[in-house]
Design a protein around this motif. Structure first.
Motif, PDB file in Angstrom:
ATOM      1  N   ALA A 266       2.605   6.291   9.925  1.00 37.21           N
ATOM      2  CA  ALA A 266       2.229   7.168   8.815  1.00 37.21           C
ATOM      3  C   ALA A 266       2.696   6.536   7.517  1.00 37.21           C
ATOM      4  N   MET A 267       1.847   6.607   6.482  1.00 35.05           N
ATOM      5  CA  MET A 267       2.211   6.109   5.154  1.00 35.05           C
ATOM      6  C   MET A 267       2.036   7.237   4.130  1.00 35.05           C
ATOM      7  N   PRO A 268       2.802   8.320   4.281  1.00 38.85           N
ATOM      8  CA  PRO A 268       2.606   9.455   3.378  1.00 38.85           C
ATOM      9  C   PRO A 268       3.073   9.171   1.954  1.00 38.85           C
ATOM     10  N   ILE A 269       2.550   9.955   1.039  1.00 38.87           N
ATOM     11  CA  ILE A 269       3.040   9.974  -0.337  1.00 38.87           C
ATOM     12  C   ILE A 269       4.005  11.141  -0.453  1.00 38.87           C
ATOM     13  N   VAL A 270       5.177  10.873  -0.994  1.00 44.29           N
ATOM     14  CA  VAL A 270       6.217  11.889  -1.132  1.00 44.29           C
ATOM     15  C   VAL A 270       6.196  12.454  -2.548  1.00 44.29           C
ATOM     16  N   MET A 271       6.135  13.782  -2.629  1.00 46.55           N
ATOM     17  CA  MET A 271       6.187  14.480  -3.917  1.00 46.55           C
ATOM     18  C   MET A 271       7.473  15.300  -3.951  1.00 46.55           C
ATOM     19  N   ARG A 272       8.351  14.995  -4.899  1.00 43.80           N
ATOM     20  CA  ARG A 272       9.646  15.670  -4.937  1.00 43.80           C
ATOM     21  C   ARG A 272       9.476  17.154  -5.237  1.00 43.80           C
ATOM     22  N   THR A 273      10.078  17.990  -4.386  1.00 49.72           N
ATOM     23  CA  THR A 273       9.930  19.432  -4.520  1.00 49.72           C
ATOM     24  C   THR A 273      11.125  20.089  -5.211  1.00 49.72           C
ATOM     25  N   ALA A 274      12.259  19.413  -5.235  1.00 47.63           N
ATOM     26  CA  ALA A 274      13.478  20.027  -5.761  1.00 47.63           C
ATOM     27  C   ALA A 274      13.406  20.253  -7.266  1.00 47.63           C
ATOM     28  N   ASP A 275      12.807  19.302  -7.968  1.00 46.58           N
ATOM     29  CA  ASP A 275      12.695  19.374  -9.422  1.00 46.58           C
ATOM     30  C   ASP A 275      11.653  18.351  -9.864  1.00 46.58           C
ATOM     31  N   GLY A 276      11.391  18.298 -11.169  1.00 43.77           N
ATOM     32  CA  GLY A 276      10.451  17.317 -11.687  1.00 43.77           C
ATOM     33  C   GLY A 276       9.022  17.847 -11.744  1.00 43.77           C
ATOM     34  N   PRO A 277       8.073  16.985 -12.075  1.00 46.53           N
ATOM     35  CA  PRO A 277       6.686  17.404 -12.330  1.00 46.53           C
ATOM     36  C   PRO A 277       5.926  17.907 -11.114  1.00 46.53           C
ATOM     37  N   PHE A 278       6.436  17.656  -9.900  1.00 45.70           N
ATOM     38  CA  PHE A 278       5.707  18.052  -8.693  1.00 45.70           C
ATOM     39  C   PHE A 278       6.410  19.166  -7.924  1.00 45.70           C
ATOM     40  N   ALA A 279       7.360  19.820  -8.593  1.00 40.53           N
ATOM     41  CA  ALA A 279       8.114  20.893  -7.938  1.00 40.53           C
ATOM     42  C   ALA A 279       7.259  22.130  -7.673  1.00 40.53           C
ATOM     43  N   ASP A 280       6.229  22.334  -8.470  1.00 39.13           N
ATOM     44  CA  ASP A 280       5.349  23.500  -8.294  1.00 39.13           C
ATOM     45  C   ASP A 280       4.428  23.270  -7.088  1.00 39.13           C
ATOM     46  N   PRO A 281       4.423  24.192  -6.106  1.00 35.98           N
ATOM     47  CA  PRO A 281       3.554  24.019  -4.929  1.00 35.98           C
ATOM     48  C   PRO A 281       2.070  23.892  -5.282  1.00 35.98           C
ATOM     49  N   LYS A 282       1.658  24.493  -6.377  1.00 37.78           N
ATOM     50  CA  LYS A 282       0.251  24.385  -6.777  1.00 37.78           C
ATOM     51  C   LYS A 282      -0.106  22.954  -7.177  1.00 37.78           C
ATOM     52  N   VAL A 283       0.838  22.262  -7.796  1.00 36.70           N
ATOM     53  CA  VAL A 283       0.601  20.865  -8.183  1.00 36.70           C
ATOM     54  C   VAL A 283       0.483  19.990  -6.941  1.00 36.70           C
ATOM     55  N   ARG A 284       1.348  20.224  -5.987  1.00 32.88           N
ATOM     56  CA  ARG A 284       1.303  19.429  -4.752  1.00 32.88           C
ATOM     57  C   ARG A 284       0.003  19.683  -3.988  1.00 32.88           C
ATOM     58  N   GLU A 285      -0.430  20.950  -3.961  1.00 31.11           N
ATOM     59  CA  GLU A 285      -1.688  21.265  -3.290  1.00 31.11           C
ATOM     60  C   GLU A 285      -2.859  20.613  -4.015  1.00 31.11           C
ATOM     61  N   ALA A 286      -2.791  20.582  -5.338  1.00 31.39           N
ATOM     62  CA  ALA A 286      -3.864  19.957  -6.123  1.00 31.39           C
ATOM     63  C   ALA A 286      -3.999  18.478  -5.784  1.00 31.39           C
ATOM     64  N   LEU A 287      -2.879  17.788  -5.670  1.00 31.33           N
ATOM     65  CA  LEU A 287      -2.936  16.368  -5.334  1.00 31.33           C
ATOM     66  C   LEU A 287      -3.490  16.156  -3.930  1.00 31.33           C
ATOM     67  N   ARG A 288      -3.136  17.033  -2.995  1.00 33.20           N
ATOM     68  CA  ARG A 288      -3.678  16.911  -1.642  1.00 33.20           C
ATOM     69  C   ARG A 288      -5.196  17.085  -1.638  1.00 33.20           C
ATOM     70  N   LEU A 289      -5.673  17.969  -2.504  1.00 35.76           N
ATOM     71  CA  LEU A 289      -7.109  18.225  -2.563  1.00 35.76           C
ATOM     72  C   LEU A 289      -7.865  17.165  -3.360  1.00 35.76           C
ATOM     73  N   ALA A 290      -7.148  16.373  -4.147  1.00 31.72           N
ATOM     74  CA  ALA A 290      -7.790  15.338  -4.969  1.00 31.72           C
ATOM     75  C   ALA A 290      -8.043  14.051  -4.194  1.00 31.72           C
ATOM     76  N   VAL A 291      -7.514  13.946  -2.982  1.00 34.71           N
ATOM     77  CA  VAL A 291      -7.591  12.706  -2.210  1.00 34.71           C
ATOM     78  C   VAL A 291      -8.823  12.697  -1.304  1.00 34.71           C
ATOM     79  N   ASP A 292      -9.507  11.572  -1.281  1.00 40.71           N
ATOM     80  CA  ASP A 292     -10.604  11.331  -0.344  1.00 40.71           C
ATOM     81  C   ASP A 292     -10.009  10.584   0.850  1.00 40.71           C
ATOM     82  N   ARG A 293      -9.686  11.317   1.882  1.00 42.86           N
ATOM     83  CA  ARG A 293      -8.927  10.765   3.002  1.00 42.86           C
ATOM     84  C   ARG A 293      -9.709   9.715   3.793  1.00 42.86           C
TER      85      ARG A 293
END
Length: 518
Positions: free
Chosen positions: A282-309
């Motif tokens: 597996a080569m996942p992309i890690v989005m930091r959840t504790a703090d920073g620009p990707f802490a909001d679950p909506k942002v993380r979901e948006a990035l997951r939906l932006a990818v053409d797998r």
């Protein structure tokens, strides 16, 4: 960084929630790891197998409990030393130094019985004191708590000469799985000074080691199944392409973990065999959840939906892989295939970003390395794809040592890689429970922690599988991982090589069943 990424990359074998308890009390029915190129021909004894493996001269280590940043080092160590258990085809966790294991009714106390006839290379018998010493030494490493979760050193004891007792802080039906990765056994009392020379118990003995290269000879006193090769010579390579070229030139017989690009190059060669292991990496992309620009679950979901797998799999892996769904452990029999497959939805991604107030005027850095084939390429393609959702990403490549010291576990957005993809529980325990020392995204979820404890503390396999499904749902909904695809593991081998292992991860280093045709 003590818990090596290369070391974990090699870890493997399936975790199946049901099969671990099925193995309790004995391993007589265990089948060997799957193998390729063997056919029905009777194995031939003799010969030297020349194996290429990735590594760098500056990262060489000889300590079986230390940090192995090189696959070449881990391959050598895995053939010289034995762990308590190993991956198997059926059941998925097979005996090795531990011939059998049995839990108490409350799943907290596990007794591992040492294999009859197990001896070190110097001829001395393996005792419970040796195994206990080795586990305590492993537990004392900086990442020991992650290597043996829930097992304190004071709760590792010997019962007689042939039984090791592990008492967990909590009920754990999956404990045998956790003994497969780094539980290499050395003699009781081995000092740090002498660890590189410590005799092992494995199917091969170390004849010499020079600058990352080594020659191993058959251990005729091994307690396991027949070993056919006279010797294995391991040669270190810094790049997959250099290793593939050496194979094509006839300089080595096996190019280990060579990657999709090399496989494409060699696919028209009739004198080269390709071994593919699905769900290997597996080569996942890690989005930091504790703090920073990707802490909001909506942002993380948006990035997951932006990818053409599919495009990621086709372009990054050259088709040597499968689309994934953001849950780690895709090869686990308990992997929940009922989770809806995420597909690209740029409109919904933009909507979520707007709702989260995400600043699309900024450029965000995605940190990566070139440790393995395709890793940096995946970062570049990801950056191109998410730009269509309005997210500007700059890919920054770091030298390996800098990345693991400065970015891993700390970065806001970075790539990582794992090879133990047949285990939902492995990833939960190592990378997602709040107390883990290797929690890559800084994810703290009391709901996830409670679900994890409940699942591993459940003895009934059907019920535990259901609970693992609930665990995966939480991960799917809110973790810090974007897992776009799974890479096949790929080895290239010469025409005469037979009996290569086909299991992913750690199963790949089990070369004791390999042989050479006449």
């Amino acid at each position: 960084m003590d818990l090596s990424r290369r070391q974990l990359l090699w870890a493997g074998g399936a975790v199946g929630a049901s099969v671990l308890l099925a193995a309790c009390g004995g391993g007589d029915d265990a089948e060997p790891a799957g193998s390729a190129t063997g056919g029905s021909v009777k194995p031939r004894k003799g010969g030297t197998l020349r194996v290429g493996a990735l590594g760098r001269a500056g990262a060489i280590t000889r300590d079986p409990h230390g940090s192995q940043a090189n696959e070449s080092d881990y391959l050598i160590i895995s053939l010289v030393y034995d762990t308590l258990t190993v991956p198997g085809a059926k059941p998925n966790t097979a005996p090795r130094i531990a011939a059998s294991w049995e839990p108490s009714a409350d799943l907290k106390t596990w007794k591992f019985k040492i294999a009859a006839g197990a001896k070190f290379h110097d001829g001395s018998p393996v005792t419970a004191k040796d195994v206990g010493f080795s586990l305590k030494r492993l537990r004392a490493t900086p990442s020991g708590a992650s290597r043996l979760p829930g097992i304190q050193a004071k709760n590792i004891t010997a019962e007689g000469t042939d039984t090791v007792v592990l008492v967990s802080d909590y009920a754990n039906a999956e404990l045998p799985l956790l003994t497969r990765l780094t539980t290499f056994v050395v003699p009781d009392g081995t000092t740090d000074k002498d660890i590189a020379k410590a005799p092992g118990t494995g199917p091969f003995k170390l004849e010499w080691f020079r600058s990352g290269n080594a020659r191993l000879v058959r251990n005729d006193g091994w307690y396991g199944d027949d070993v056919y090769l006279d010797a294995i010579e391991v040669k270190i390579f810094e790049s997959p392409q250099a290793m593939a070229n050496a194979l094509l030139a006839g300089q080595i017989d096996l190019a280990s973990n060579v990657g999709a690009v090399a496989a494409r190059t060699a696919e028209r060669r009739k004198d080269v065999q390709t071994v593919r292991r699905p769900n290997d990496m597996a080569m996942p992309i890690v989005m930091r959840t504790a703090d920073g620009p990707f802490a909001d679950p909506k942002v993380r979901e948006a990035l997951r939906l932006a990818v053409d797998r599919k495009a990621m799999v086709d372009q990054v892996l050259s088709g040597y892989g499968t689309v994934a769904n953001d849950v780690l452990g895709t090869g686990d029999p308990a992997y929940d295939k009922r989770l809806p497959q995420r597909a690209r939805d740029l409109a919904q991604a933009k909507k979520l970003l707007a709702e989260a107030g995400f600043d699309t005027s900024k450029t965000y850095e995605l940190i990566t390395t070139e440790d393995i084939s395709g890793l940096a390429e995946s970062a570049t393609l990801f950056a191109t794809q998410v730009r269509e959702a309005g997210v500007k990403v700059k890919v920054v490549k770091q030298e390996s040592a800098v990345f693991w010291d400065k970015t891993w576990l700390k970065g806001d957005l970075y790539t990582t890689y794992w090879g133990t993809n047949d285990s939902v529980v492995f990833f939960a325990s190592k990378t997602m429970v709040s107390s883990s020392a290797t929690n890559e995204a800084g994810w703290k979820s009391t709901e996830f922690d409670a679900a994890y404890q409940k699942a591993i503390g459940t003895a009934d396999d059907t019920q535990r599988t259901r609970l693992l499904g609930q665990l995966q749902q939480i991960e799917y909904d809110s973790s810090g991982y974007l897992l776009w695809g799974m890479a096949d593991g790929i080895d290239l081998a010469g025409a005469k090589v037979r009996g290569l292992p086909t299991l992913p991860g750690y199963g790949r280093v089990q070369l004791e069943g390999a042989w050479l045709a006449g």
